[in-house]
Write an enzyme that holds these catalytic residues in place. Sequence first.
Site, PDB file in Angstrom:
ATOM      1  N   CYS A  22      45.597 -20.349  62.422  1.00  0.00           N
ATOM      2  CA  CYS A  22      45.183 -19.498  61.307  1.00  0.00           C
ATOM      3  C   CYS A  22      45.199 -20.327  60.043  1.00  0.00           C
ATOM      4  O   CYS A  22      45.685 -21.441  60.014  1.00  0.00           O
ATOM      5  CB  CYS A  22      46.104 -18.287  61.147  1.00  0.00           C
ATOM      6  SG  CYS A  22      47.767 -18.709  60.638  1.00  0.00           S
ATOM      7  N   ASP A 233      31.442 -15.579  56.090  1.00  0.00           N
ATOM      8  CA  ASP A 233      31.852 -16.447  57.195  1.00  0.00           C
ATOM      9  C   ASP A 233      33.100 -15.860  57.840  1.00  0.00           C
ATOM     10  O   ASP A 233      33.878 -15.150  57.212  1.00  0.00           O
ATOM     11  CB  ASP A 233      32.053 -17.903  56.757  1.00  0.00           C
ATOM     12  CG  ASP A 233      33.114 -18.084  55.685  1.00  0.00           C
ATOM     13  OD1 ASP A 233      33.548 -17.087  55.076  1.00  0.00           O
ATOM     14  OD2 ASP A 233      33.515 -19.242  55.444  1.00  0.00           O
TER      15      ASP A 233
END
Length: 354
Positions: A22, A233
């Site tokens: 992440c 995105d």
Amino acid sequence: MAGAKPAAPKKRLTEMSHCAGCAAKLKAGDLATVLGGLKGAASHPRALVGFNTNDDAAVYQVAPGMAVVETVDFFPPLVDDPFQFGAIAAANALSDIWAMGAKPLFALNLVCFPDELPLKTLQKILAGGQSKADEAGIPILGGHSIRDPEPKFGMAVTGVVHPKKVLTNAGAKPGDVLLLTKPVGTGIAATAIKRGLASKQLTRRVTAQMATLNKAAGEVFASGAFKVHALTDVTGFGLLGHLLEMMNGAKTRAAIDLERIPLIAEVPALAEAGVIPGGTKTNLAHVKKQVTFPEGLPEHIQWLLADAQTNGGLLASVPARHALKAIQALEKAGVDAALIGEVQAGRPGIDVIG
């Protein structure tokens, strides 16, 4: 030599990172809480896009035909190769400019680096970032560095766009189709890399994908050759999180087809085995109130859809009549795009079908 101390084992970059798979972002709900009392774009007449809409970058109009687009992103290592880490972080930061329909102009480096790592490692990280700036056709003009126990790298990127050609995440319309330009699964794959569970083939594939610029896709979506109602995105909040931001911004509802969503090979098996980053679990918990899943859908499949991505693909909302033209233009530019669903009228949210 008698009495010499054995050399300390060399530390892997990912061993020094507290977050795998992440971008170490704050939770979406936490961001809403801390930003709720701030004015954002509404406080200035030239601010075209601020944090109020959870968009990818800030947009500020400087002249009748020009707006500046500004973004910043950095994170700890997801892979052990310092050059590739630098390339991935740079590609990820640049992506937000193309996600706004803009063109990047230049970048500034952001560096956090520990004393215990050799400067040669930092040189390789910066070289990786430079390689992506060169590929994007922009210079790196400076930056800022601090000492930190955990290495981190990224960029602040400045771009430009015509004020009337900004592509935000909030313009989707019923009847649009949803196009996605990269497979999902980098968060789970990066966690597997950190735990030593990823095959060499998966490591190579996911590293290459995370380091691949969204330049070609961004330029196609910004070309004006077909209509684009919304663009974003897919990064730290996962496919579901970023699609939900798009639907909330437009007050529309999405239906996505499980069978059409591209997944990185080997990642579904890793998810089923429980190789899930904490950010992915947090993402799923945050979106569940606005997402309906098919009855009995295994939790590991839900995690895949919420997986926290690094430099994931561009997600576009395009009128259905322009879908074929868009896909053909992307293919010509070397981009594989998947049509994963459609936008419908209704209460903001997502219906997963399949």
